[in-house]
Enzyme design. Structure first.
Site: not given
Length: 211
Positions: A188-189
Site C-alpha cells: 500500500r505504498l
C-alpha cells in the site's frame, strides 16, 4: 472480508515525469490500458451531486479527451443530466486493474459543441441511435414490453432514413482542476502524482501525495 493479494507480479513503476503534460501522460496510460484490459478501457466512474446534496455515481464511457477535458455523452434528461443541470461539476475515475493504475479528476463541466455531439452520435450503431429516441432514460418503466414497443415504434419511424441526434442527447466535457495519477505499489505504498490548477486556463502545479 479479507482480500488476499500477492505482490510477485507488481509491475515496474511507470515513468511519471511531472514536467509532462497530464493529458499526454493520460493518453499514454490509456493506450497501454487498451492493450491490457479485456474490454472497455475507457469505462469510467462519473460522480455528480443531486439537488439533495447527496453524491451519485455510475459508469459511463469516456468518448474523447484533449487539453480541454474529458468528454462523455448522455441523455440530458437522465438523472445525471438533471444533476448536472443543477450543478455543472463532476468527478471521474478510470481504474485499470491489469495495470494496477488509476486516474481520477474533478472540475467544472460544460457542454460539448453541437457539432461534436452530432459527429459522435452519427458514429453509433443504428440500433443505439434508435434506442436513444426510444428510451426516456431514468424514468420509471412499468413493464419491459413498453420499452420494446417504443423501440419498434422508433424503428418504423426512421425506416429508410438516417436517425438524427435527439435534442436531449448531449455531450459533456469535464474540465479538470485536479488530476491524479495513481500507481499500485507493494504494501500500500502507492505512488500518487497530482496536477492542480485554480482555473481551467491556469498552468498546472504538480506534487506527490503520501499513499
Amino acid at each position: 472480508m479479507q482480500l488476499l493479494k500477492t505482490d510477485d507480479a507488481t509491475p515496474q513503476l511507470p515513468s511519471l515525469d511531472p514536467a509532462v503534460d497530464p493529458f499526454q501522460l493520460f493518453a499514454g496510460w490509456l493506450r497501454e490500458a487498451e492493450d491490457a484490459e479485456v474490454n472497455d478501457a475507457n469505462a469510467m466512474a462519473l460522480a455528480t451531486v443531486g439537488p439533495d446534496g447527496l453524491p451519485d455515481v455510475r459508469m459511463v464511457l469516456l468518448k474523447g479527451f484533449d487539453r480541454d477535458g474529458f468528454v462523455f455523452y448522455t441523455n440530458s434528461e437522465s438523472r445525471k443530466g438533471g444533476q448536472l443541470a443543477g450543478n455543472m461539476q463532476a468527478a471521474g475515475a478510470l481504474h485499470w486493474k491489469s495495470l494496477r493504475r488509476q486516474v481520477r479528476f474533478r472540475g467544472p463541466v460544460e457542454f460539448a459543441t453541437e457539432a461534436e455531439a452530432d459527429a459522435y452520435f452519427a458514429s453509433r450503431a443504428r440500433d443505439s441511435r434508435i434506442g436513444a429516441w426510444a428510451s426516456r432514460q431514468s424514468r420509471t418503466l412499468a413493464d419491459r414490453s413498453l420499452l420494446e414497443a417504443a423501440v419498434a415504434r422508433e424503428t418504423d419511424r426512421f425506416d429508410g432514413r438516417e436517425v438524427p441526434r435527439p435534442p436531449r442527447w448531449k455531450g459533456y466535457r469535464v474540465r479538470p482542476l485536479y488530476l491524479e495519477f495513481w500507481v499500485d505499489r507493494p504494501f500500500r505504498l502507492h505512488h500518487r502524482l497530482v496536477y492542480r490548477r485554480d482555473g481551467v486556463r491556469d498552468d498546472w502545479q504538480t506534487e506527490l501525495l503520501q499513499p
